[in-house]
Design a protein around this motif. Structure first.
Motif, mmCIF file in Angstrom:
data_model
loop_
_atom_site.group_PDB
_atom_site.id
_atom_site.type_symbol
_atom_site.label_atom_id
_atom_site.label_comp_id
_atom_site.label_asym_id
_atom_site.label_seq_id
_atom_site.Cartn_x
_atom_site.Cartn_y
_atom_site.Cartn_z
ATOM 1 N N LEU A 212 -62.359 82.836 22.092
ATOM 2 C CA LEU A 212 -62.865 81.473 22.014
ATOM 3 C C LEU A 212 -63.857 81.253 23.145
ATOM 4 O O LEU A 212 -63.516 81.391 24.319
ATOM 5 C CB LEU A 212 -61.711 80.459 22.128
ATOM 6 C CG LEU A 212 -62.139 78.979 22.260
ATOM 7 C CD1 LEU A 212 -62.859 78.515 20.991
ATOM 8 C CD2 LEU A 212 -60.938 78.085 22.544
ATOM 9 N N HIS B 68 -65.527 78.595 25.115
ATOM 10 C CA HIS B 68 -65.299 77.171 25.339
ATOM 11 C C HIS B 68 -66.614 76.413 25.337
ATOM 12 O O HIS B 68 -67.651 76.928 25.768
ATOM 13 C CB HIS B 68 -64.568 76.973 26.678
ATOM 14 C CG HIS B 68 -63.986 75.609 26.836
ATOM 15 N ND1 HIS B 68 -64.643 74.603 27.496
ATOM 16 C CD2 HIS B 68 -62.816 75.072 26.402
ATOM 17 C CE1 HIS B 68 -63.892 73.503 27.471
ATOM 18 N NE2 HIS B 68 -62.762 73.771 26.818
ATOM 19 N N SER B 69 -66.552 75.170 24.835
ATOM 20 C CA SER B 69 -67.782 74.397 24.679
ATOM 21 C C SER B 69 -68.434 74.052 26.012
ATOM 22 O O SER B 69 -69.595 73.668 26.048
ATOM 23 C CB SER B 69 -67.487 73.113 23.903
ATOM 24 O OG SER B 69 -66.562 72.307 24.624
ATOM 25 N N SER B 70 -67.693 74.177 27.109
ATOM 26 C CA SER B 70 -68.295 73.919 28.416
ATOM 27 C C SER B 70 -69.350 74.955 28.774
ATOM 28 O O SER B 70 -70.205 74.725 29.622
ATOM 29 C CB SER B 70 -67.207 73.915 29.494
ATOM 30 O OG SER B 70 -66.619 75.205 29.610
ATOM 31 N N LEU C 175 -62.005 82.449 26.488
ATOM 32 C CA LEU C 175 -60.572 82.674 26.329
ATOM 33 C C LEU C 175 -60.355 83.877 25.434
ATOM 34 O O LEU C 175 -60.931 83.956 24.335
ATOM 35 C CB LEU C 175 -59.887 81.440 25.732
ATOM 36 C CG LEU C 175 -59.623 80.258 26.685
ATOM 37 C CD1 LEU C 175 -60.915 79.532 27.032
ATOM 38 C CD2 LEU C 175 -58.610 79.290 26.079
ATOM 39 N N ILE D 261 -58.201 83.940 30.691
ATOM 40 C CA ILE D 261 -59.320 83.023 30.843
ATOM 41 C C ILE D 261 -60.322 83.646 31.808
ATOM 42 O O ILE D 261 -59.959 84.031 32.934
ATOM 43 C CB ILE D 261 -58.847 81.650 31.352
ATOM 44 C CG1 ILE D 261 -57.854 81.040 30.340
ATOM 45 C CG2 ILE D 261 -60.034 80.719 31.570
ATOM 46 C CD1 ILE D 261 -57.339 79.672 30.723
ATOM 47 N N GLU E 57 -60.414 75.132 19.820
ATOM 48 C CA GLU E 57 -60.603 74.043 20.766
ATOM 49 C C GLU E 57 -60.492 72.705 20.045
ATOM 50 O O GLU E 57 -60.951 72.564 18.902
ATOM 51 C CB GLU E 57 -61.980 74.173 21.422
ATOM 52 C CG GLU E 57 -62.277 73.122 22.472
ATOM 53 C CD GLU E 57 -63.653 73.306 23.089
ATOM 54 O OE1 GLU E 57 -64.274 72.299 23.478
ATOM 55 O OE2 GLU E 57 -64.121 74.472 23.161
ATOM 56 N N PRO F 70 -61.997 68.646 24.775
ATOM 57 C CA PRO F 70 -62.192 70.050 25.168
ATOM 58 C C PRO F 70 -61.136 70.571 26.125
ATOM 59 O O PRO F 70 -61.042 71.783 26.328
ATOM 60 C CB PRO F 70 -63.575 70.039 25.841
ATOM 61 C CG PRO F 70 -64.234 68.794 25.362
ATOM 62 C CD PRO F 70 -63.149 67.811 25.138
ATOM 63 N N ARG F 71 -60.320 69.701 26.694
ATOM 64 C CA ARG F 71 -59.285 70.167 27.617
ATOM 65 C C ARG F 71 -58.113 70.792 26.877
ATOM 66 O O ARG F 71 -57.273 71.461 27.489
ATOM 67 C CB ARG F 71 -58.789 68.996 28.473
ATOM 68 C CG ARG F 71 -59.823 68.439 29.436
ATOM 69 C CD ARG F 71 -59.259 67.347 30.301
ATOM 70 N NE ARG F 71 -58.864 66.192 29.515
ATOM 71 C CZ ARG F 71 -59.688 65.197 29.172
ATOM 72 N NH1 ARG F 71 -60.961 65.253 29.547
ATOM 73 N NH2 ARG F 71 -59.266 64.175 28.461
ATOM 74 N N VAL G 253 -56.492 73.276 23.886
ATOM 75 C CA VAL G 253 -56.744 74.473 23.084
ATOM 76 C C VAL G 253 -55.502 74.782 22.261
ATOM 77 O O VAL G 253 -54.373 74.740 22.791
ATOM 78 C CB VAL G 253 -57.091 75.677 23.982
ATOM 79 C CG1 VAL G 253 -57.185 76.947 23.154
ATOM 80 C CG2 VAL G 253 -58.390 75.431 24.724
ATOM 81 N N LEU H 253 -55.483 72.623 29.319
ATOM 82 C CA LEU H 253 -56.062 73.512 30.318
ATOM 83 C C LEU H 253 -55.978 72.940 31.724
ATOM 84 O O LEU H 253 -55.944 73.698 32.705
ATOM 85 C CB LEU H 253 -57.534 73.800 29.971
ATOM 86 C CG LEU H 253 -57.789 74.593 28.692
ATOM 87 C CD1 LEU H 253 -59.288 74.679 28.411
ATOM 88 C CD2 LEU H 253 -57.187 75.989 28.784
ATOM 89 N N GLY I 19 -71.407 75.897 21.943
ATOM 90 C CA GLY I 19 -71.199 75.145 23.169
ATOM 91 C C GLY I 19 -72.304 74.156 23.456
ATOM 92 O O GLY I 19 -72.590 73.842 24.600
#
Length: 913
Positions: free
Chosen positions: A77, A79-81, A86, A96, A137, A142-143, A145, A159, A881
């Motif tokens: 994964l 993450h969109s940030s 992940l 991570i 996600e 976004p926090r 998962v 997260l 992202g």
């Protein structure tokens, strides 16, 4: 004075050599430029809505991340940030990783122990959760998962607090997970063929199951929902439809099971709108043998034609033919015929539009024609980087084949459940292997085309803009010519349909020659100005007048020891193909699952054709064992015809030029015939005649793979009708002509008409190589448009490319190109008239290369990435992202995992996240 004179000559020679080296650098340069076709053995699919780019990974690539302690990665994964990656593993742990530096954040890793301690004991403690099957996600947070484990349990992990906030107590083996865009529900699919809907909104730590359905039966599925559509992959009952590869599309009361002919790898949905959150517009499906895009906004959900990644191997490729600089009129007529064939496609444009093409418009229109095992010939626009399909010709309609009416099991019938609909063009099942196309020759000036096949059939076709109904009658060419003691043991000829056949607009057959015995056609040449076609097999060669539809010449070339030629060189290959075909038919009838025992039929057919090519070219021996030693006349297939050539030159005397036909055999023999053509006004009534004029036997008896006549200036004779169309200067008929005979081992020049040896280049004596492919090309200078040279492009059995100068027959450059072990790639090579070439690097991909410093077709493109992320108003994070809540604009992190990167451009083995 003598010393001074010698030094002067030495300096002069050195200056000439330096100048020649400079000229060679301006003429020649080797580059592998682009790969055409569909990537072999795809394994992964990715799409960036923000960049509008598609990425495909293949099994030949590799992704290497994280510390050595990480076991096999089963889920990834991004993450969109843009800061985190992940990695789910087969041991159930989630690592991570900080990007772009790929630094492991050990304190934030999600261990299996942490998860089991955060869920009720009855779920985490009684059994292993197995591997991580999915990582998702939360689209609105976004926090959070979601971690899906193989045994079925799903956990929503925070997260920030590093703890589980919710668990989903599924008990069936998990196959896939999808989080709805509002974040309120999770869809899961399971090994029993069911899919479930779970409510995850609210504070309850345990999610409730709202819905569970089993659409078809027991089989693993992947589920995806983009309102108002629901997409299900798989789910077919094993007993009845275990061999189907399906994606079901459900919209209101409409339910269709899209039926593909190869295994599904992955799929995704493209959505409308500037933020890509609008109505679903297209379904993109990557299957093992092709890429299929479905238009979801047009009634009937038609397929959108792909402009690239087209499966060249819809049926196994058996031969190729390249034609440069196509006249505009012919180009438009072929394109028009192809357009009429594509009315079933969607009218919508291709939905993935990322990047800019910076390549200039092609300087000319080029065609690549591919012959296939099912009797089709496909026309491809080979002018630029993308190999675009233009038109498909099928020859099967001329013949009665042994196709099984029960074979067509993929088409759905009215009221059938599941409601199957066949999609895609990949079809590895040939009705009859005798239909396979072995040789192609197209005249770009007249529009005449001739194709020859596996069972000795030669068709002559002309381009017609209207549909026509006609009967095609066969003219038999008996190549044995009454030879006694020979009995054909191979396959039978194809039976021609006696009733009229309706042919669609495009190339339509009007003449047919059937060789007896019906052996594979090994050589074919068309002369449209003289209205003649010549053909050869392992038994001899013939000359056919397609205006009067009769044989002009038939010559048997069999040696008394050529009994192997009567076995039929396709006997072993045919048995392989026949057994494969029968096996696939049995598989389809019994509907046994191919999931665990998948057979790549196209690859096996390609290998079989390569073995046939090797047989016809004589069994391979180590070069050091024989070098240039003479071959025995008792060698097998000495009568096999390898090359045929038309020339207007001097055969009888040096004062009168006449049309002529030249044939070269596997035993090192060259036969020349003088042709007498009636005047134009009598061409339809008076017969064309052929008279033996010359016969050459090479001392070393190596197979003759090419014949070429050079005019008084040492230039190759122009193509038929090329001078008439003002595209070439008339050949010099004042000076003496020369005959160049190219064998597997040497290039030898003879004077004409006396046929006395003039010069030669022994290729085998230099490095033990043998010529496998040869062509004539024009190499233009990069320094000035006014200078260029003709030369021979040569591919050897070692996989090396050579350029040999004309008329001097001197080796100019040499480059390694193909692995010598790649017999299939070497056998598939085809050269162009401007120093380029193509060869198969897999059953579905052509590698394009160039030997010319000036003529290079290569991708030039630009992808612009915004320096700021989009606004935070988007309700769902994009896969690339693009949307994530930030306090201030940050430059995006773009991670490139480049896999199996060669020194040239490779589109297929790269993934972008």
């Amino acid at each position: 004075p003598l010393k001074f004179f010698g030094l002067t000559n030495r300096f002069r020679r050195h200056g000439q050599e330096s100048q020649r080296e400079r000229i060679k650098q301006e003429l020649y340069g080797f580059n592998k430029t682009v790969e055409h076709g569909f990537p072999h053995q795809p394994s992964a699919l990715g799409f960036s809505p923000g960049l509008q780019l598609l990425a495909i990974g293949t099994r030949s690539g590799a992704i290497k991340l994280a510390p050595p302690s990480v076991t096999r990665v089963t889920a990834v994964l991004a993450h969109s940030s843009g800061d985190l990656l992940l990695l789910g593993t087969e041991g159930g742990h989630v690592f991570i990783v900080k990007v772009p530096g790929f630094r492991e954040l050990e304190e934030r890793n999600i261990s299996l122990e942490k998860v089991t301690n955060s869920v009720p004991e009855e779920y985490g403690g009684r059994r292993s959760l197995e591997h991580v099957e999915s990582l998702q996600e939360n689209p609105v947070n976004p926090r959070q998962v979601l971690i899906g484990y193989g045994r079925g349990l799903m956990v929503i992990w925070d997260l920030d607090s590093q703890s589980a906030v919710k668990h989903i107590p599924a008990t069936q083996q998990l196959e896939s997970v999808w989080w709805t865009e509002d974040g309120g529900h999770v869809l899961s699919s399971h090994s029993d063929g069911s899919y479930c809907r779970w409510k995850v909104a609210g504070d309850d730590p345990q999610s409730e199951q709202e819905k569970s359905e089993v659409p078809y039966g027991e089989d693993p599925q992947k589920v995806n929902t983009v309102p108002p559509f629901l997409f299900l992959s798989g789910g077919m009952p094993r007993a009845s439809y275990g061999d189907r590869h399906c994606i079901s599309v459900i919209h209101s009361k409409t339910h269709v099971a899209l039926d593909f002919t190869s295994r599904i790898i992955d799929f995704f949905v493209i959505r409308d709108g500037p933020d890509h959150t609008g109505e679903p517009s297209a379904l993109v499906v990557l299957v093992e043998e092709e890429l299929v895009v479905i238009d979801l906004q047009t009634e009937g959900w038609p397929v959108i034609q792909t402009p690239y990644l087209v499966p060249l191997h819809c049926s196994a490729i058996t031969c190729s033919h390249h034609v440069s600089a196509i006249p505009l009129k012919l180009w438009e007529r072929v394109l028009s015929a192809g357009t009429l064939q594509n009315t079933h496609y969607s009218k919508k444009p291709w939905p993935m539009t990322g990047g800019q093409n910076l390549a200039p418009d092609p300087p000319q229109r080029d065609l690549l024609l591919t012959g296939h095992e099912d009797g089709t010939v496909r026309f491809w626009d080979a002018s630029g980087v993308c190999l675009y399909p233009m038109y498909k010709l099928s020859t099967a309609g001329v013949f009665l084949t042994d196709s099984d009416p029960n074979d067509n099991l993929n088409q759905g019938t009215e009221g059938e459940w599941p409601p199957f609909r066949k999609v895609g063009c990949f079809d590895p099942y040939s009705d009859d292997p005798r239909l396979g196309i072995q040789k192609i020759h197209l005249c770009k000036y007249s529009g005449y085309l001739t194709v020859a096949g596996t069972a000795g059939q030669i068709l002559v076709l002309e381009l017609n803009d209207e549909a026509a109904e006609q009967t095609v009658e066969a003219t038999v060419a008996d190549l044995l010519q009454g030879q006694e003691g020979f009995r054909w043991k191979g396959h039978t000829r194809l039976e021609v349909r006696e009733e009229p056949v309706t042919f669609p607009p495009g190339f339509q057959p009007f003449a047919l020659v059937q060789c007896q015995p019906p052996a594979v056609v090994t050589a074919l040449t068309l002369h449209s100005e003289w209205k003649l076609v010549t053909f050869g097999t392992s038994h001899g060669f013939g000359l056919y007048d397609y205006q009067q539809k009769n044989n002009v010449l038939v010559r048997c070339t069999l040696n008394p020891s050529d009994q192997l030629a009567m076995e039929g060189p396709l006997s072993r290959v045919k048995s392989i193909k026949k057994s494969l075909r029968q096996s696939f038919r049995r598989i389809r009838r019994s509907r046994v699952s191919l999931r665990k025992h998948h057979v790549n039929n196209a690859a096996k057919l390609q290998q079989a054709n390569a073995r046939l090519e090797a047989e016809l070219a004589e069994m391979e021996l180590a070069p050091v064992q024989r070098k240039i030693e003479p071959r025995s006349p008792d060698d097998s297939f000495t009568g096999l015809v390898r090359t045929l050539y038309f020339a207007d030159t001097f055969l009888s005397d040096s004062s009168h030029n006449t049309p002529s036909l030249w044939a070269g055999t596997n035993g090192g023999s060259v036969f020349a015939y003088q042709l007498r053509l009636p005047p134009v006004e009598r061409r339809g009534e008076d017969p064309v005649t052929a008279h033996p004029a010359k016969e050459i036997q090479l001392m070393h008896r190596a197979p003759v793979v090419g014949i070429l006549v050079l005019d008084g200036h040492g230039s190759p004779l122009p193509e038929p009708l090329e001078v008439a169309h003002d595209l070439a200067r008339s050949p010099d008929m004042q000076g003496s002509h020369s005959l160049l005979v190219i064998s597997e081992e040497q290039f030898k020049v003879f004077t004409l008409p006396k046929v006395s040896s003039k010069m030669k280049l022994k290729l085998t004596a230099i490095d033990g190589s043998r010529v496998r492919r040869v062509g004539v090309a024009w190499f233009g200078s990069t320094r000035t448009d006014d200078y260029g040279e003709s030369g021979l492009t040569v591919l050897t059995n070692q996989g090396d490319l050579h350029v040999v100068s004309l008329p001097g027959v001197k080796l100019q450059v040499q480059y390694p190109c193909i692995r010598r072990e790649d017999v299939s790639g070497i056998a598939s090579c085809v050269f162009t008239k401007h120093g380029q070439g193509f060869y198969l690097i897999s059953p579905s991909e052509f590698e394009r290369f160039s030997l010319s410093a000036r003529c290079v077709v290569e991708p030039r493109s630009l992808v612009e990435v915004s320096s700021e992320t989009p606004s935070t108003t988007q309700p769902r994070a994009l896969p690339d992202g693009a949307s994530v809540e930030r306090s201030e604009p940050q430059p995006p992190h773009c991670m490139f995992f480049m896999m199996t990167i060669p020194t040239h451009v490779n589109h297929h083995c790269a993934s972008v996240v």
